[in-house]
Design a protein around this motif. Structure first.
Motif, short mmCIF file in Angstrom:
data_model
loop_
_atom_site.label_atom_id
_atom_site.label_comp_id
_atom_site.label_asym_id
_atom_site.label_seq_id
_atom_site.Cartn_x
_atom_site.Cartn_y
_atom_site.Cartn_z
N VAL A 131 39.41 36.02 36.86
CA VAL A 131 40.11 36.47 35.66
C VAL A 131 41.55 36.87 35.90
O VAL A 131 42.31 37.05 34.95
N VAL A 132 41.94 37.03 37.16
CA VAL A 132 43.26 37.60 37.43
C VAL A 132 44.38 36.64 37.05
O VAL A 132 45.45 37.08 36.56
N LEU A 133 44.21 35.33 37.21
CA LEU A 133 45.27 34.38 36.87
C LEU A 133 45.50 34.30 35.36
O LEU A 133 46.65 34.46 34.89
N PHE A 139 49.34 38.84 30.18
CA PHE A 139 50.11 40.08 30.28
C PHE A 139 51.61 39.81 30.22
O PHE A 139 52.37 40.61 29.66
N GLN A 140 52.05 38.71 30.78
CA GLN A 140 53.46 38.37 30.68
C GLN A 140 53.86 38.07 29.24
O GLN A 140 54.97 38.41 28.82
N ASP A 141 52.95 37.48 28.49
CA ASP A 141 53.26 37.14 27.09
C ASP A 141 53.31 38.38 26.20
O ASP A 141 54.13 38.45 25.28
N LEU A 144 52.63 43.42 29.11
CA LEU A 144 51.87 44.39 29.89
C LEU A 144 51.91 44.11 31.38
O LEU A 144 51.28 44.83 32.16
N ALA A 145 52.62 43.06 31.79
CA ALA A 145 52.72 42.76 33.22
C ALA A 145 53.51 43.87 33.92
O ALA A 145 54.51 44.37 33.43
N ASP A 146 53.00 44.27 35.08
CA ASP A 146 53.65 45.29 35.90
C ASP A 146 53.81 46.61 35.15
O ASP A 146 54.87 47.23 35.15
#
Length: 285
Positions: A131-133, A139-141, A144-146
């Motif tokens: 699920v991580v990919l 999350f980038q979209d 929420l990334a980082d």
């Protein structure tokens, strides 16, 4: 008979000693490594005669790691703080969501309830790489990334199924007659849940929260892929000790000691909750 009893006690003591030494030896060895220099650790043959040093802990606290290639800046204390933030917040969110859900699955049978519960549990069985990919892309979209919020959300894949299934079992061990008697006296189901079910299942909830905290604290893959250096926990931050000039075994050992100290202290403190949780079935009937 007396000689047999003495022999049994001696055998039990010997077996207990072997078990304790077997499980405690790695921890003791890590403690010894944490107060040694790399030269002492790598000496051949290994020796127990050495001068203890706190330089490894000093390097972690100050963030300055001295290597053969020069000084290296590390952010171990920030990583330690990140682990605390991510683990505590993840467990709190999982308890807020998982405890009411566990009570609903234990008390209210409806069509498809077992399928839904098993689906939630299956998230715990799924390997993180599965699920991580796609999560990293989503999350980038959505921005929420980082972020701490994104990581706490992902950590629910670890904490929520664990809390849901453990706490559900504790609620099922509580006799519903106690709750029915409280409801007959004119109290709502929310008051019954808050004043009757929660206190009786308290040891089980505490034990589930402790286990979820340990699993969240030890997670590696999610934070490695979804977080940058300033958001990464100690499990990922420990990679900084593998430098171009070699592996800093002393600092790694000191980092392990500091990393396991919170979970070890919680486990020792929560032993009484684990023991109390075993007696929940006594209220049946």
């Amino acid at each position: 008979m007396e000689h047999t009893s003495i022999l049994e006690r001696l055998l039990r003591a010997a077996a207990l000693t072997v078990i304790v030494v077997f499980f405690m030896f790695p921890i003791v060895w890590i403690l010894l490594m944490s107060v040694q220099t790399n030269a002492t650790i790598l000496s051949d043959p290994p020796t127990l005669a050495f001068t203890p040093t706190l330089s490894n802990y000093t390097a972690l606290i100050t963030g300055q790691l001295d290597t053969q290639a020069g000084s290296l800046n590390i952010e171990f204390m920030q990583n330690l703080g990140n682990s605390a933030i991510l683990s505590v917040c993840s467990v709190v969110v999982a308890l807020l969501l998982g405890v009411p859900a566990a009570y609903a699955f234990a008390r209210h049978r409806f069509r498809g309830s077992e399928d839904i519960a098993f689906t939630l549990l299956s998230f715990r069985f799924a390997p993180p790489l599965l699920v991580v990919l796609p999560l990293s892309l989503y999350f980038q979209d959505i921005g929420l990334a980082d972020t701490y919020i994104g990581l706490i959300w992902v950590y629910q894949l670890i904490c929520l199924p664990l809390i849901l299934w453990i706490v559900r079992g504790y609620f099922e061990d509580i006799s519903p007659d106690i709750e029915h008697a409280y409801r007959i006296s004119g109290h709502s189901w929310l008051a019954t849940f808050r004043k009757i079910a929660l206190p009786l299942a308290g040891p089980g909830i505490a034990a589930a929260g402790l286990l979820a905290f340990i699993f969240a604290w030890n997670n590696f893959v999610f934070a490695l892929v979804l977080a940058s250096a300033d958001k990464q926990p100690v499990t990922v931050g420990a990679l900084a000790f593998v430098t171009a000039s070699g592996i800093q075994y002393g600092q790694i050992a000191a980092a392990i000691v500091l990393a396991i100290a919170p979970t070890l202290a919680l486990a020792i403190y929560a032993q009484r909750y684990l023991v109390e949780g075993l007696s929940l079935g006594a209220v049946k009937g």
